[in-house]
Design a protein around this motif. Structure first.
Motif, PDB file in Angstrom:
ATOM      1  N   VAL A  93       2.095   6.756  -6.675  1.00  0.00           N
ATOM      2  CA  VAL A  93       1.016   7.789  -6.966  1.00  0.00           C
ATOM      3  C   VAL A  93       1.615   9.223  -6.667  1.00  0.00           C
ATOM      4  CG1 VAL A  93      -1.333   8.942  -6.364  1.00  0.00           C
ATOM      5  CG2 VAL A  93      -0.920   6.209  -6.560  1.00  0.00           C
ATOM      6  N   GLN A  94       2.370   9.455  -5.633  1.00  0.00           N
ATOM      7  CA  GLN A  94       2.710  10.563  -5.158  1.00  0.00           C
ATOM      8  C   GLN A  94       3.728  11.469  -6.448  1.00  0.00           C
ATOM      9  OE1 GLN A  94       2.390  12.640  -2.116  1.00  0.00           O
ATOM     10  NE2 GLN A  94       3.387  13.996  -3.568  1.00  0.00           N
ATOM     11  N   THR A  95       4.609  10.133  -6.873  1.00  0.00           N
ATOM     12  CA  THR A  95       5.624  10.421  -7.782  1.00  0.00           C
ATOM     13  C   THR A  95       4.745  10.852  -9.161  1.00  0.00           C
ATOM     14  OG1 THR A  95       6.994   9.082  -6.819  1.00  0.00           O
ATOM     15  CG2 THR A  95       7.401   9.654  -9.129  1.00  0.00           C
ATOM     16  N   LEU A  96       3.828  10.155  -9.459  1.00  0.00           N
ATOM     17  CA  LEU A  96       3.115  10.187 -10.695  1.00  0.00           C
ATOM     18  C   LEU A  96       2.248  11.495 -10.728  1.00  0.00           C
ATOM     19  CD1 LEU A  96       2.800   8.791 -13.485  1.00  0.00           C
ATOM     20  CD2 LEU A  96       0.650   8.029 -12.348  1.00  0.00           C
ATOM     21  N   ARG A 148       0.634  17.951  -9.603  1.00  0.00           N
ATOM     22  CA  ARG A 148      -0.825  18.536  -9.331  1.00  0.00           C
ATOM     23  C   ARG A 148      -1.258  18.476  -8.178  1.00  0.00           C
ATOM     24  NH1 ARG A 148      -3.752  15.844 -14.410  1.00  0.00           N
ATOM     25  NH2 ARG A 148      -2.998  13.862 -13.336  1.00  0.00           N
ATOM     26  N   MET A 149      -0.608  18.078  -7.027  1.00  0.00           N
ATOM     27  CA  MET A 149      -1.085  17.702  -5.900  1.00  0.00           C
ATOM     28  C   MET A 149      -0.660  18.813  -4.900  1.00  0.00           C
ATOM     29  SD  MET A 149      -1.123  13.674  -5.339  1.00  0.00           S
ATOM     30  CE  MET A 149      -1.734  13.580  -3.827  1.00  0.00           C
ATOM     31  N   ILE A 166      -3.966  14.158   2.771  1.00  0.00           N
ATOM     32  CA  ILE A 166      -5.079  13.160   2.467  1.00  0.00           C
ATOM     33  C   ILE A 166      -4.525  11.788   1.824  1.00  0.00           C
ATOM     34  CG2 ILE A 166      -7.273  12.751   1.177  1.00  0.00           C
ATOM     35  CD1 ILE A 166      -7.854  15.952   1.507  1.00  0.00           C
ATOM     36  N   LEU A 167      -3.861  11.887   0.829  1.00  0.00           N
ATOM     37  CA  LEU A 167      -3.342  10.900   0.103  1.00  0.00           C
ATOM     38  C   LEU A 167      -2.671  10.104   1.083  1.00  0.00           C
ATOM     39  CD1 LEU A 167      -2.600   8.980  -2.299  1.00  0.00           C
ATOM     40  CD2 LEU A 167      -0.463  10.253  -2.552  1.00  0.00           C
ATOM     41  N   VAL A 207       1.002  -1.248   0.108  1.00  0.00           N
ATOM     42  CA  VAL A 207      -0.078  -0.082  -0.022  1.00  0.00           C
ATOM     43  C   VAL A 207       0.659   1.170   0.171  1.00  0.00           C
ATOM     44  CG1 VAL A 207      -1.874   1.270   1.440  1.00  0.00           C
ATOM     45  CG2 VAL A 207      -1.966  -0.855   1.081  1.00  0.00           C
ATOM     46  N   PHE A 208       1.816   1.458   0.793  1.00  0.00           N
ATOM     47  CA  PHE A 208       2.714   2.444   0.716  1.00  0.00           C
ATOM     48  C   PHE A 208       3.585   2.711  -0.349  1.00  0.00           C
ATOM     49  CE2 PHE A 208       1.718   2.071   5.611  1.00  0.00           C
ATOM     50  CZ  PHE A 208       1.363   3.449   5.815  1.00  0.00           C
TER      51      PHE A 208
END
Length: 395
Positions: free
Chosen positions: A41-44, A48-49, A56-57, A34-35
């Motif tokens: 996801v954070q890298t991808l 935009r975040m 929240i992620l 999961v991590f």
């Protein structure tokens, strides 16, 4: 018997203390996966975040790990939803016009996935009712049809959650500068409600072996599906619209999901209350019933309300913080806020009467049913019939 009840709290405390110690290698492998996925996801999407979305992620990742430890099926449910959503993202290839492709058009676009969710709610309802009837005729606790109902219920939740994830991506494809989490209108939150309600019921079904109650819960969910379908056709609510200014806040990302965990639990409790009344009537008349014992149903109903009350309290606090950020004050006695307080007070009194006064049975069952109508008015009725600071949520 007395000695057993004296030692029970100490035993429960020991179980809580040993929860971490009892985790096995596969629990930690799941957490690592999961991590790792969160890092990906954070890298991808990190460009935009903003900081709030990043927090929240990671909080969501932590919650997913805990749920996977606590409710084992989440281990395959969440990764499979993410995998399907990521497949849809790949099929889109950054172009919303790709939605006409076969897999997206009929399976993986948000609207097609949500329609599969709606269909499987009805399939699950039919299987649960048929299985309950068969179980009552043959006087057996379970059968293949009830098992099929369980599978259909999982598929409905899987399709709905996948649809919401894909819809999130679609909002950015349609409006790169106005993409948003899909909890911004009545259509989207009802889909979220269906997912949450199905997952919560499946947890209680697995923990307490109450497969015969699936028909009660999914009957209500079928009514919600009927509303979603009507709302889609008559108002074209399924179309993705930009957020209105009042909802352009990161508070929405946490306030709304917390609220709907509460709503889902309260609705489950009302359906269980109906089942408890049926079971009580049979027990009082000395008749055999195909339903579980009323005491068991009462216990599950209590746990659902306790969970709902916890999350509704959290959602109300988050809503107050959002109000302070948006309007400069925590509470305005706006009609929506007033009715949210009425809902909170209703279930606070219900829990007090059960835990402190020791109430059980018919009165609290009827109370839970009436509570559903109070909750429904607070969610929908206020928007339809009253005006205030929250009037942007009209039908």
């Amino acid at each position: 018997m007395t000695e057993h009840y004296k030692t029970l709290p100490e035993h429960e405390l020991l179980v809580r203390k040993s929860f971490i110690r009892n985790l096995n290698i596969w629990d930690w492998v799941f957490a690592a996966l999961v991590f790792s996925g969160t890092v990906f996801v954070q890298t991808l999407s990190g460009v935009r975040m903003d900081i709030y979305e990043t927090v929240i992620l990671w909080v969501s990742a932590g919650i997913a790990v805990f749920l996977g430890w606590f409710f084992k099926p989440v281990r395959w449910f969440v990764p499979l939803c993410i995998l399907l959503a990521y497949a849809a993202v790949g099929l889109y290839g950054g172009n919303i016009k790709s939605a006409e492709g076969f897999l997206l058009r009929y399976f993986l676009s948000s609207q097609s996935a949500i329609m599969w969710q709606c269909a499987f709610v009805f399939f699950a309802l039919f299987a649960y009712i048929s299985g309950a009837v068969l179980a009552s005729v043959k006087n057996v606790p379970t059968n293949t049809l009830l098992g099929i109902g369980n599978v259909f219920a999982w598929v409905s939740a899987l399709a709905g959650f996948t649809g919401l994830l894909v819809r999130w991506h679609e909002s950015y494809l349609l409006r790169p500068d106005a993409g948003h989490i899909p909890v911004s209108n009545l259509y989207e939150v009802f889909i979220l409600f269906l997912v949450i309600t199905a997952l919560m019921y499946l947890y209680y079904e697995g923990k307490f072996a109450i497969q015969k109650l699936g028909g009660f819960v999914f009957s209500f969910m079928a009514v919600v599906v009927g509303f979603v379908l009507w709302y889609s056709v008559s108002r074209e609510a399924h179309t993705i619209q930009p957020l209105i200014p009042a909802l352009q806040s990161w508070w929405m990302k946490i306030h709304v999901p917390a609220n709907f965990i509460g709503y889902g639990a309260f609705c489950i409790s009302a359906m269980l209350a109906i089942a408890e009344l049926v079971s009580l009537n049979a027990e009082e008349k000395g008749r055999k019933t195909w339903l579980p014992p009323s005491a068991l149903i009462d216990e599950v109903m209590y746990k659902a309300i306790a969970v709902g009350f916890l999350f509704f309290t959290i959602a109300t606090i988050l809503g107050a913080l959002w109000a302070a950020d948006a309007w400069g004050r925590y509470w305005s006695w706006d009609p929506k806020e007033t009715w949210a307080f009425i809902v909170w007070l209703n279930y606070a009194v219900w829990l007090h009467l059960r835990l402190v006064a020791g109430w059980r049975g018919r009165v609290l069952a009827w109370w839970a049913i009436i509570g559903l109508f109070v909750t429904a008015f607070a969610f929908i009725g206020v928007n339809m019939f009253l005006s205030g600071l929250h009037s942007y949520g009209t039908l």
